[in-house]
Design a protein around this motif. Sequence first.
Motif, PDB file in Angstrom:
ATOM      1  N   GLY A   1       0.834  -1.200   0.000  1.00  0.00           N
ATOM      2  CA  GLY A   1       0.000   0.000   0.000  1.00  0.00           C
ATOM      3  C   GLY A   1       0.862   1.241   0.000  1.00  0.00           C
ATOM      4  N   GLY A   2       0.345   2.303   0.559  1.00  0.00           N
ATOM      5  CA  GLY A   2       1.147   3.512   0.667  1.00  0.00           C
ATOM      6  C   GLY A   2       0.483   4.752   0.144  1.00  0.00           C
ATOM      7  N   ASN A   3      -0.781   4.627  -0.291  1.00  0.00           N
ATOM      8  CA  ASN A   3      -1.469   5.822  -0.777  1.00  0.00           C
ATOM      9  C   ASN A   3      -1.559   6.885   0.315  1.00  0.00           C
ATOM     10  OD1 ASN A   3      -4.457   7.169  -0.803  1.00  0.00           O
ATOM     11  ND2 ASN A   3      -3.495   7.197  -2.816  1.00  0.00           N
ATOM     12  N   TRP A   4      -1.670   6.443   1.574  1.00  0.00           N
ATOM     13  CA  TRP A   4      -1.767   7.412   2.673  1.00  0.00           C
ATOM     14  C   TRP A   4      -0.550   8.324   2.705  1.00  0.00           C
ATOM     15  CZ3 TRP A   4       1.553   7.904   6.879  1.00  0.00           C
ATOM     16  CH2 TRP A   4       2.525   6.899   7.016  1.00  0.00           C
ATOM     17  N   SER A   5       0.607   7.797   2.317  1.00  0.00           N
ATOM     18  CA  SER A   5       1.826   8.603   2.331  1.00  0.00           C
ATOM     19  C   SER A   5       1.766   9.709   1.281  1.00  0.00           C
ATOM     20  CB  SER A   5       3.039   7.701   2.094  1.00  0.00           C
ATOM     21  OG  SER A   5       4.233   8.440   2.148  1.00  0.00           O
TER      22      SER A   5
ATOM     23  N   ASP B   1      11.717   4.913   6.064  1.00  0.00           N
ATOM     24  CA  ASP B   1      11.897   3.987   7.177  1.00  0.00           C
ATOM     25  C   ASP B   1      10.751   2.995   7.322  1.00  0.00           C
ATOM     26  OD1 ASP B   1      14.333   5.048   8.016  1.00  0.00           O
ATOM     27  OD2 ASP B   1      13.348   6.635   9.151  1.00  0.00           O
ATOM     28  N   LEU B   2       9.587   3.318   6.748  1.00  0.00           N
ATOM     29  CA  LEU B   2       8.411   2.485   6.912  1.00  0.00           C
ATOM     30  C   LEU B   2       8.144   1.665   5.663  1.00  0.00           C
ATOM     31  CD1 LEU B   2       6.024   5.057   8.613  1.00  0.00           C
ATOM     32  CD2 LEU B   2       7.208   3.158   9.721  1.00  0.00           C
ATOM     33  N   PRO B   3       7.530   0.477   5.818  1.00  0.00           N
ATOM     34  CA  PRO B   3       7.129  -0.279   4.633  1.00  0.00           C
ATOM     35  C   PRO B   3       6.125   0.515   3.813  1.00  0.00           C
ATOM     36  CG  PRO B   3       6.948  -1.604   6.635  1.00  0.00           C
ATOM     37  CD  PRO B   3       7.179  -0.186   7.062  1.00  0.00           C
ATOM     38  N   GLY B   4       6.101   0.247   2.515  1.00  0.00           N
ATOM     39  CA  GLY B   4       5.115   0.874   1.650  1.00  0.00           C
ATOM     40  C   GLY B   4       5.395   2.340   1.383  1.00  0.00           C
ATOM     41  N   GLY B   5       4.536   2.948   0.581  1.00  0.00           N
ATOM     42  CA  GLY B   5       4.613   4.376   0.342  1.00  0.00           C
ATOM     43  C   GLY B   5       5.726   4.811  -0.575  1.00  0.00           C
ATOM     44  N   LYS B   6       6.298   3.885  -1.335  1.00  0.00           N
ATOM     45  CA  LYS B   6       7.401   4.230  -2.227  1.00  0.00           C
ATOM     46  C   LYS B   6       6.987   4.002  -3.670  1.00  0.00           C
ATOM     47  CE  LYS B   6      10.906   2.791   1.158  1.00  0.00           C
ATOM     48  NZ  LYS B   6       9.974   2.376   2.219  1.00  0.00           N
ATOM     49  N   ASP B   7       7.450   4.882  -4.571  1.00  0.00           N
ATOM     50  CA  ASP B   7       7.213   4.674  -5.987  1.00  0.00           C
ATOM     51  C   ASP B   7       7.862   3.359  -6.418  1.00  0.00           C
ATOM     52  OD1 ASP B   7       5.939   7.081  -6.160  1.00  0.00           O
ATOM     53  OD2 ASP B   7       7.611   8.161  -7.071  1.00  0.00           O
TER      54      ASP B   7
ATOM     55  N   HIS C   1       8.131  -6.982  -7.826  1.00  0.00           N
ATOM     56  CA  HIS C   1       9.158  -6.005  -7.454  1.00  0.00           C
ATOM     57  C   HIS C   1       8.958  -5.609  -5.999  1.00  0.00           C
ATOM     58  CE1 HIS C   1       8.831  -4.804 -11.960  1.00  0.00           C
ATOM     59  NE2 HIS C   1       9.432  -5.984 -11.777  1.00  0.00           N
ATOM     60  N   LEU C   2       9.654  -6.297  -5.125  1.00  0.00           N
ATOM     61  CA  LEU C   2       9.585  -6.022  -3.700  1.00  0.00           C
ATOM     62  C   LEU C   2      10.977  -5.674  -3.199  1.00  0.00           C
ATOM     63  CD1 LEU C   2       7.266  -9.018  -2.762  1.00  0.00           C
ATOM     64  CD2 LEU C   2       6.582  -6.638  -3.075  1.00  0.00           C
ATOM     65  N   GLY C   3      11.054  -5.280  -1.954  1.00  0.00           N
ATOM     66  CA  GLY C   3      12.354  -4.925  -1.402  1.00  0.00           C
ATOM     67  C   GLY C   3      13.302  -6.108  -1.387  1.00  0.00           C
ATOM     68  N   LEU C   4      14.561  -5.848  -1.763  1.00  0.00           N
ATOM     69  CA  LEU C   4      15.580  -6.892  -1.704  1.00  0.00           C
ATOM     70  C   LEU C   4      15.992  -7.093  -0.245  1.00  0.00           C
ATOM     71  CD1 LEU C   4      17.858  -5.862  -4.709  1.00  0.00           C
ATOM     72  CD2 LEU C   4      15.981  -7.516  -4.697  1.00  0.00           C
ATOM     73  N   SER C   5      16.179  -8.325   0.143  1.00  0.00           N
ATOM     74  CA  SER C   5      16.616  -8.610   1.508  1.00  0.00           C
ATOM     75  C   SER C   5      17.464  -9.867   1.498  1.00  0.00           C
ATOM     76  CB  SER C   5      15.406  -8.806   2.442  1.00  0.00           C
ATOM     77  OG  SER C   5      14.636  -9.935   2.037  1.00  0.00           O
ATOM     78  N   ALA C   6      18.253 -10.020   2.548  1.00  0.00           N
ATOM     79  CA  ALA C   6      19.058 -11.217   2.720  1.00  0.00           C
ATOM     80  C   ALA C   6      18.726 -11.827   4.081  1.00  0.00           C
ATOM     81  CB  ALA C   6      20.553 -10.899   2.617  1.00  0.00           C
ATOM     82  N   PRO C   7      18.130 -13.031   4.100  1.00  0.00           N
ATOM     83  CA  PRO C   7      17.716 -13.819   2.939  1.00  0.00           C
ATOM     84  C   PRO C   7      16.542 -13.162   2.221  1.00  0.00           C
ATOM     85  CG  PRO C   7      16.846 -14.804   4.924  1.00  0.00           C
ATOM     86  CD  PRO C   7      17.762 -13.693   5.367  1.00  0.00           C
ATOM     87  N   ALA C   8      16.241 -13.663   1.030  1.00  0.00           N
ATOM     88  CA  ALA C   8      15.164 -13.088   0.234  1.00  0.00           C
ATOM     89  C   ALA C   8      13.821 -13.305   0.909  1.00  0.00           C
ATOM     90  CB  ALA C   8      15.157 -13.717  -1.161  1.00  0.00           C
TER      91      ALA C   8
END
Length: 819
Positions: A191-195, A263-269, A295-302
Amino acid sequence: MKYLGKLSGFARLMRPVFLILGIAVITCVAVVTVYLISAHTTSSGKRSIKSIGDSVTITFDEADIPHIKAKSQADALFALGYLHASERSWQMEINRRLASGRLSEILGSDTVKIDRFMRTLGIKRAAEQQFDRHSVGTKRLLQAYADGVNAGNAHLGWALPIEYFLTGSKPGHWSPTDSIAWMLMMDFDLGGNWSKELQRLELSQFLTTKQVWDVLPPYIQGEPVTNVDFSKMYRDLGVYPASVKGSSSQSHKLPANDLSANDLPGGKDGIGSNNWALSGKLTASGKPLLANDPHLGLSAPAIWYFAHLDAPGMNVIGGTLPGIPAIILGRTDQFAWSFTNTNPDVQDLYIERIDSQNPGMYQGPQGLMPFKVRQEIIDVKGEPSITFIVKETRHGPVISDAYARAKRSIDTDRFALALRWNALDVENHSMDGILEMNRSKDLNAFKQALRNIFAPMQNIVMADIDGNIAYQAAGVAPKRTLHQGLYGVAPALGWDKQYDWTGYVPYDQLPASNNPEQGWIATANQRIIAANDPNPLTADWDLPTRYNRIVELIQGKSMHDLDSMKAMQADTLSLGATPLLDLFKSTTSSHPLAAQALAVSKDFNGDMKIDSPGALIFNVWADQLTRNLFSRLGYLFTDQYGARSYRAALTEQVQNPNSPWCDDPKTPQVESCQDASNNAFDKALTYLSKEYGSNPQQWSWGNAHIAVSEHRPLGKVPVLGRFFNIQTPFPGDSFTVNVGRLELNNPNNPYQTLQAPSMRTIYDLSDLEKSLFIYPTGQSGWVQSKLYRNLNSLWAKNEYLPLQMKPASTKRQLELNSQ
């Protein structure tokens, strides 16, 4: 000789020290050796477990995908939970604590702000309430999975993943509601429309509504979905704090320890995905092909862990999310499915007016209403606990008490900002739908299961072995009417009933398509409208650059096969760059490196290849040009840059050579967009020569565009980050099919990417055993395992592994037996 004697005496004195050091080294080596031997980084052999119903056999193929063969669905999901804990224990623990607002218990005061925000949203509380609304069968399967997680963690023994020792913690108890809470966190991330609403509120402090649309332009140029002059409305109401009056957008920066937009999940183009299906009329085999890359955030582990579940009434393989008991994206032996984010506007901010006589009351449509309040306590490692009050209105939690950006934007003595978000509704029982998807025998049954998906709404593209391709938007979104009210683009007035939600769009009115005549279906977070409902699901679609390029590639060949699908997923031509190329190439500069830089860029066509110097020069120039136009907004720009690319605004403004945004307000003369471009080119070359040397021929996009799969939270620790993070040069940009969104707010490297294809899958419906997958890291979450990063180079080079239910060979086996 005297000197030698002194050395000899010194040596005798130091012998005890050397002995102690030697013993310490040997002890450390011994402890590390015992740990590495004891750590269960790869599960095999036989395990006896009390809580499992019947024996389960798990074989691991050459790609390390576990094939779980069970006699019941409950045992299959128990085994999946056991594997998730065995392979991804720390990842699950940190995710459980994030969703519950309990990070600070093990990480200390640095995460208090995040915990407070998550407690304010009430993710875990909502999960507990929603759990009761799920079917009895789903509850039992959630419990079976949770039992498996706890059994897997218990089997780890003392030799836990290294992260536990570094943080002085242990795995916590996993409950069925933790799985639902993690589903809600995935909803929040998508989500992220609120941002964006909050950003429009912030901008309206200093800009007219027309200027706000310049900065955050409507999807179709000149056609906003609302005609409300919201900037004037907010100023007339006196929404803003008194300290803003007479000040400028250059001040009011947040303290360094407060949460930023990044810093927060979501709200990014750019949080989205690609998927497309081709019918047999466009394929060499005569059967459909289906592709997907979320297309989600890259993380280790995935974020993903691939698995195969084989039990009565369930035979499905694909990507799981550790913490959730299901295949989220994948296939059966009859059909395959894929997701992209529909990105509907399911989050609205409401400005609530506080009663001046009694701050425990706020204004509703029929008069004053009391805030609902609850007390929350955050335990903080090494420090006293923090107690605070969470308030809720009829719309939802008040976020302006927990989020400094929101608090800074309003007069908190008179107003509060509350969040209405559909995923928190008690009626949200999406887990029912997901498990039904996994049990579906054919595409028709799968489509029926989609009716139980509540949140997040997804564009689901499907194909089956009978030759069908289909699309369905699944989930709920509030009903809106074009040009009526604010249409969710900016915070609404909480006391005015016209802004209340009046229900959700009926499922049968959501966009859908079956076997279209054109022979293909594609989605990439672009605008989607149902034929029987002209009202868009949001005002904030992504730029259609990826979708338009996918369509070009589909239509560019008469026949497609697996190789052409791979080439499409690897494509790096940026349609977000091509509209700016004329301005870029018309640049003039007196910089000493200008001639060389222009020479190596003259043939650049927007293709963001990893070895392209032109791609690097262009992206740094576009970054500097964006800053030239919009940095006058002060903190309103810098707080959001990175979360927002401002590419749509930049492209729209430079279409007018004399746009007022191109003028530098700090100079007496009036600059044109060409002047702004020339200045940006000078700045770009200064930056590039400092970072990459003075020979433009040796510059390349891969020097700067590094894909970083970041460990949470140790990836941000300078020394540990090198050990836990996984990095590789990567092609593409924020607008390419093979996406790599730029982190433009990062002072160390604005051009690295933390968001790219979190996995790639291709399904061949002529023979589903030919299906392919890849993702950025590896199946293991144990940093010392070779399976922690073994897929990274394949992913970076767009290579794949087989996704087979019947692999030719296996490399190990695990048996879970009931006691």
